[in-house]
Design an enzyme around this catalytic site. Structure first.
Site, short mmCIF file in Angstrom:
data_model
loop_
_atom_site.label_atom_id
_atom_site.label_comp_id
_atom_site.label_asym_id
_atom_site.label_seq_id
_atom_site.Cartn_x
_atom_site.Cartn_y
_atom_site.Cartn_z
N GLY A 1 15.16 -14.36 1.51
CA GLY A 1 15.00 -14.60 0.08
C GLY A 1 16.32 -15.07 -0.53
CG HIS A 2 19.69 -12.43 -0.75
ND1 HIS A 2 19.47 -11.33 0.03
CD2 HIS A 2 19.75 -11.98 -2.03
CE1 HIS A 2 19.41 -10.25 -0.73
NE2 HIS A 2 19.58 -10.61 -1.99
CD GLN B 1 17.45 -8.10 -10.86
OE1 GLN B 1 17.85 -6.97 -10.65
NE2 GLN B 1 17.58 -9.05 -9.96
CG HIS C 1 16.46 -10.61 2.24
ND1 HIS C 1 15.84 -11.53 1.42
CD2 HIS C 1 16.73 -9.53 1.45
CE1 HIS C 1 15.71 -11.03 0.21
NE2 HIS C 1 16.27 -9.82 0.19
CG ASP D 1 14.18 -7.89 -7.55
OD1 ASP D 1 13.63 -6.83 -7.26
OD2 ASP D 1 14.95 -8.48 -6.78
CB SER E 1 18.45 -5.57 0.72
OG SER E 1 18.88 -6.83 0.28
CG MET F 1 23.22 -5.48 -5.55
SD MET F 1 22.82 -3.87 -6.21
CE MET F 1 21.20 -3.62 -5.53
N GLY G 1 15.45 -14.17 -7.79
CA GLY G 1 14.15 -14.22 -7.12
C GLY G 1 13.05 -13.61 -7.97
O1 PAF Z 1 18.90 -8.25 -7.60
C1 PAF Z 1 19.99 -7.76 -7.24
O2 PAF Z 1 20.40 -7.86 -6.09
C2 PAF Z 1 20.83 -7.02 -8.27
O3 PAF Z 1 20.04 -6.32 -9.17
C3 PAF Z 1 21.84 -7.92 -9.00
C4 PAF Z 1 21.11 -8.97 -9.85
C5 PAF Z 1 22.74 -8.62 -8.01
C6 PAF Z 1 22.71 -7.09 -9.94
O4 PAF Z 1 23.44 -6.13 -9.24
#
Ligand code: PAF
Length: 266
Positions: free
Chosen positions: A33-34, A150, A31, A147, A183, A27, A144
């Site tokens: 992590g990404h 998720q 940072h 989350d 973020s 989104m 990651g």
């Molecule tokens: O983890 C995130 O940044 C969001 O939940 C994702 C997986 C991009 C879905 O919008």
């Protein structure tokens, strides 16, 4: 690096791509992590696709959505430096031409932990991830462990719907004081950021879940939940920063001895 903001261009390009494709959906407000997810994808695939899309359907609180940080120029710069091949920037009309009539719902785990406090959140996440995976058709998609719920739900969704993608889990990246990179950390003021280091320290402690929640409250946080399951302790807190509250989540895997002690106490 190609930056693509319309889906017909992307679909044309996708037909021309060959070799393995790694995908990192985000989104934005990227940072470290990404960066870790992107580095891993670049090292494991012929082509890496990054998507940046602030998905409104996963926000149950409009203020949270409005405040979500956006750093597009820096994000693109980082992507370029890391060797990303394509950045996808879809719009709401592209992804939700159906007006969100169709949704992916999970009726058990998505209602627990964060889902119990954010109604509809995981339906929004699963729906957008399904759409993005269908558009990108990657060999591997990177998520990651910060989350964790998720990640688990996305894994289960892909398995349930026979989706031909390997979901790769990447370890949480932390600041030197232990705070998990997120973020949302950009919304913390300096004292809030310093205090938030206690979050993971307490999650890792030998206290039971109720004790961790009590100590977090004593430290001034509002506690959404602290819960241990399957060897992992999960938590979500609200950090008061001036006139706003910032929601942080984290999870840590507990040591064998800690789990044994918790089991014998409880
Ligand atoms: O983890 C995130 O940044 C969001 O939940 C994702 C997986 C991009 C879905 O919008």
């Amino acid at each position: 690096m190609k930056v693509i903001d319309n889906l017909s261009t992307w679909r044309q390009l996708r037909r021309e791509l060959s070799g393995s494709i790694g995908f990192v959906p985000t989104m934005g407000a990227l940072h470290g992590g990404h960066a870790g997810l992107l580095e891993r994808s670049v090292s494991e695939n012929a082509v890496t696709v990054l998507s940046i899309y602030l998905n409104p359907t996963q926000f149950n609180n409009p203020d949270d959505l409005a405040r979500y940080p956006s750093t597009m120029e820096q994000d693109l710069q980082l992507a370029r430096e890391l060797g990303v091949d394509v950045v996808l920037l879809p719009g709401y009309e592209d992804l939700y031409a159906d007006g969100y009539r169709f949704r992916i719902e999970e009726h058990q785990f998505s209602r627990e932990l964060c889902g119990a406090h954010r109604p509809g959140h995981f339906t929004g996440v699963l729906t957008v991830v399904m759409k993005l995976l269908n558009l990108v058709r990657p060999d591997r998609a990177y998520f990651g462990e910060k989350d964790y719920q998720q990640l688990q739900l996305i894994r289960d969704m892909c398995e349930t719907f026979f989706m031909d993608v390997h979901i790769v889990a990447c370890a949480t990246v932390r600041e030197p004081n232990g705070l998990a990179l997120s973020s949302r950390n950009a919304l913390l003021d300096a004292p809030g950021r310093a205090r938030s280091a206690q979050f993971q320290q307490l999650l890792r402690s030998d206290l039971d879940d109720a004790g961790v929640a009590r100590e977090l409250e004593r430290a001034g946080f509002v506690v959404d939940y602290v819960e241990t399951r399957d060897g992992r302790r999960f938590g979500a807190i609200l950090v008061n920063c001036g006139d706003r509250q910032v929601r942080l989540i984290d999870n840590v895997s507990l040591r064998h001895e800690q789990l044994a002690a918790l089991a014998s106490a409880g």
